[in-house]
Design an enzyme around this catalytic site. Structure first.
Site, short mmCIF file in Angstrom:
data_model
loop_
_atom_site.label_atom_id
_atom_site.label_comp_id
_atom_site.label_asym_id
_atom_site.label_seq_id
_atom_site.Cartn_x
_atom_site.Cartn_y
_atom_site.Cartn_z
N HIS A 21 98.31 35.91 12.65
CA HIS A 21 98.13 36.27 14.07
C HIS A 21 98.54 37.73 14.31
O HIS A 21 97.86 38.47 15.00
CB HIS A 21 99.04 35.40 14.97
CG HIS A 21 98.69 33.94 15.02
ND1 HIS A 21 99.62 32.95 14.80
CD2 HIS A 21 97.52 33.30 15.30
CE1 HIS A 21 99.04 31.76 14.95
NE2 HIS A 21 97.76 31.95 15.23
N LYS A 45 99.62 18.70 24.20
CA LYS A 45 99.87 18.86 22.77
C LYS A 45 101.38 18.80 22.56
O LYS A 45 102.15 19.34 23.36
CB LYS A 45 99.37 20.24 22.32
CG LYS A 45 98.27 20.20 21.28
CD LYS A 45 98.11 21.63 20.75
CE LYS A 45 96.98 21.79 19.78
NZ LYS A 45 96.85 23.19 19.33
N ARG A 94 89.07 32.88 9.73
CA ARG A 94 89.63 32.85 8.37
C ARG A 94 88.56 32.50 7.36
O ARG A 94 88.25 33.26 6.46
CB ARG A 94 90.77 31.82 8.29
CG ARG A 94 92.01 32.26 9.01
CD ARG A 94 92.98 31.14 9.19
NE ARG A 94 92.38 30.07 9.99
CZ ARG A 94 93.02 29.05 10.49
NH1 ARG A 94 94.31 28.93 10.27
NH2 ARG A 94 92.41 28.14 11.21
N SER A 132 99.36 27.93 11.66
CA SER A 132 100.66 27.49 12.22
C SER A 132 100.96 26.07 11.77
O SER A 132 102.12 25.73 11.50
CB SER A 132 100.62 27.55 13.74
OG SER A 132 100.40 28.86 14.18
#
Ligand code: PNS
Length: 162
Positions: A21, A45, A94, A132
């Site tokens: 990030h 979440k 990515r 993460s």
């Protein structure tokens, strides 16, 4: 904010912020007058860090980048972008596995708000595998997380799994 100021938004969960990030933040900050890191206040979440903790962490690791501002938001990213006078969303890509979800999000956002574009920066190869959730998993088993996170963030993640 003046009308011709270029404001970009980098939205995400950042739970926690990783070196991947941070690399996207550093590189994309050069593209705008102001880059807003928009931390999703994802109530449904089960996040490891509270929204406030995530905002403070990101402020601390981006303190040297003068045009970066960190804010949290609820609701739709495009609504937040509009409220902040931003016309560009930044996302990191990515691998090909990211593409489908990112394309879906970008097209959904563009359908809702055609005046807001999404741009993608390809993640530096050093961080192409990093997420993460992988960091949280490694940390939960007491693994070494120094390679993945800014130095200040390492003890904060460790403390969550003590
Ligand atoms: O870091 P993440 O979890 O991949 O970020 C996802 C994020 C926050 C960019 C995305 O979930 C989002 O924009 N959420 C806000 C709600 C929204 O705008 N949804 C419509 C886009 S599909």
């Amino acid at each position: 904010m003046t009308n011709n100021e270029k404001v970009g938004i980098y939205p995400g969960s950042f739970d926690p912020i990783t070196l991947g990030h941070l690399d996207i933040i550093r590189r994309s900050s050069g593209l705008f007058d102001t880059l807003i890191i928009a931390v999703l206040n994802n109530r449904e979440k089960n996040s490891l860090f509270s929204t406030d903790e995530r905002v403070k962490m990101i402020q601390s690791v981006t303190a040297d980048i003068k045009n970066v501002v960190v804010k949290s938001f609820d609701g739709l990213t495009v609504d937040f972008a509009k409220a902040e006078g931003a016309h560009t969303l930044v996302r990191g890509l990515r691998a090909i596995s990211d593409f489908e979800y990112e394309l879906q999000m970008a097209q959904t956002n563009r359908t809702m708000s055609p005046e807001i574009d999404t741009i993608f920066l390809t993640t530096d190869q050093r961080y192409a595998y990093l997420s993460s959730s992988i960091v949280r998993e490694v940390a939960s088993f007491g693994g070494k997380i120094e390679h993945f996170l800014p130095d200040e963030v390492v003890p904060l993640v460790r403390a969550k799994y003590k």
